[in-house]
Design an enzyme around this catalytic site. Structure first.
Site, PDB file in Angstrom:
ATOM      1  N   SER A   1       0.836  -1.197   0.000  1.00 54.77           N
ATOM      2  CA  SER A   1       0.000   0.000   0.000  1.00 54.77           C
ATOM      3  C   SER A   1       0.878   1.257   0.000  1.00 54.77           C
ATOM      4  O   SER A   1       1.663   1.456  -0.922  1.00 54.77           O
ATOM      5  CB  SER A   1      -0.940  -0.044   1.207  1.00 54.77           C
TER       6      SER A   1
ATOM      7  N   ASP B   1     -10.055  -4.173  -5.374  1.00 55.44           N
ATOM      8  CA  ASP B   1      -9.500  -3.398  -4.262  1.00 55.44           C
ATOM      9  C   ASP B   1     -10.352  -2.145  -4.060  1.00 55.44           C
ATOM     10  O   ASP B   1     -10.442  -1.299  -4.953  1.00 55.44           O
ATOM     11  CB  ASP B   1      -8.056  -3.009  -4.585  1.00 55.44           C
TER      12      ASP B   1
ATOM     13  N   HIS C   1      -7.885  -5.178  -0.657  1.00 53.75           N
ATOM     14  CA  HIS C   1      -6.714  -4.350  -0.372  1.00 53.75           C
ATOM     15  C   HIS C   1      -5.840  -5.087   0.633  1.00 53.75           C
ATOM     16  O   HIS C   1      -6.204  -5.251   1.794  1.00 53.75           O
ATOM     17  CB  HIS C   1      -7.132  -2.991   0.193  1.00 53.75           C
TER      18      HIS C   1
END
Length: 323
Positions: A141, A268, A297
């Site tokens: 991320s 996601d 995610h």
């Protein structure tokens, strides 16, 4: 043409929803047990970084792990990745972004999506003080954006020891991802992020009286508000848009010079279309883009006795193909 159109990831039965895949690991995954040894190093600007090492036996191979927003080296996905590499004969270095190791950082500045200088400090420290000739980078991320931007910024000047990299669930275009997270269905994530981020701002107010604006902390609802009021001015950016533009890794992906895998799931909830850089990957000899239909995610759930997620096995598979 490194565009991986058919991914090997298949979600377990009943766990194909993007939101469920995002939340499930945090709530239900067993915490991988790792025995870190902590090291604190200084940064050039007078701050510190806490590094957590996982070493078993002797090896010349090291993986450096960069966590996501408001996570740490103790997050399940970081511990899981460290454990998978350790089981396969690597050392792992999970570093904590400033203020994420359990102790507030010393400077007014905070970590952010473009904190490539701190990653560079960690890499240089590992190369200078250890005997690794094979280093891999893995980011998640926000940490994935840092990893990709570092590689894109440094281009062909990358250290010879760095052989490959993998990044998962990366908002390669920060502005569009911030807008996506403003949607009603993503309110639960935004609230969680802003709760801990605003707590850190309150501490900064006490740590540096008069240096941090107290504007509308209790009314923060979006990243545009938070980044515009705090992240940008505290870290030398004009505003949220300037911060997002300058720190998005999308602008430098074409400069990456080591084999790099980017895995962004199509379901996601954090990622809009702009965060799937297929055109760049199609014309790149080093950047591989893999887009599983599901995964959420940083989900990529796999159910097995080893407690190893697909993302962890995919990372080691890719990296060992180039080391």
């Amino acid at each position: 043409m490194p565009l991986i159109e058919t991914s090997s990831y298949r979600s377990p039965f009943g766990l194909s929803n993007g939101h469920l895949q995002t939340i499930y690991p945090t709530v239900f995954r067993r915490q991988p047990i790792v025995d870190y040894a902590r090291e604190r190093i200084d940064t050039p600007d007078g701050d510190f970084l806490d590094l957590d090492w996982l070493k078993t036996g002797t090896t010349n191979r090291l993986v450096i792990l960069t966590h996501g927003l408001e996570s740490s080296s103790n997050s399940k996905y970081i511990c899981g990745m460290a454990q998978v590499f350790e089981r396969r004969g690597w050392h792992a270095l999970a570093w904590n972004l400033r203020g994420c190791s359990g102790e507030p950082n010393a400077c007014l500045t905070s970590y952010h999506s473009g904190s490539t200088g701190d990653l560079s400090t960690v890499i240089n420290h590992a190369i200078r003080t250890q005997s690794y000739d094979t280093i891999a980078l893995v980011g998640f991320s926000l940490g994935g954006n840092i990893t990709l931007k570092y590689l894109g910024d440094i281009g062909n000047a990358v250290a010879p020891a760095i052989k490959a990299a993998v990044a998962f669930s990366v908002a390669t275009d920060l502005a569009s991802s911030a807008a996506r997270l403003e949607r009603f269905e993503n309110k639960i994530y935004m609230r969680r992020f802003l709760t801990t981020l605003t707590d850190k701002v309150r501490y900064k107010m006490k740590q540096f009286p008069g240096k941090v604006a107290a504007a509308k902390l209790n009314r923060m609802r979006t990243f545009r508000e938070f980044d515009g009021t705090y992240t940008a001015p505290l870290n030398g950016f004009e505003n949220a848009d300037d911060y997002w533009r300058r720190c998005s890794c999308s602008q430098v992906l074409s400069n990456i010079s080591v084999p790099t895998l980017l895995v962004n799931a199509y379901n996601d909830p954090f990622l809009p279309e702009a965060c799937y850089p297929s055109k760049v990957a199609q014309n790149h000899s080093k950047l591989y883009l893999e887009t599983p239909r599901s995964g959420g995610h940083m989900g990529f759930i796999a159910l097995n006795e080893e407690n190893e997620y697909w993302s962890e096995r995919r990372a080691i598979e890719f990296i060992q193909g180039y080391t």
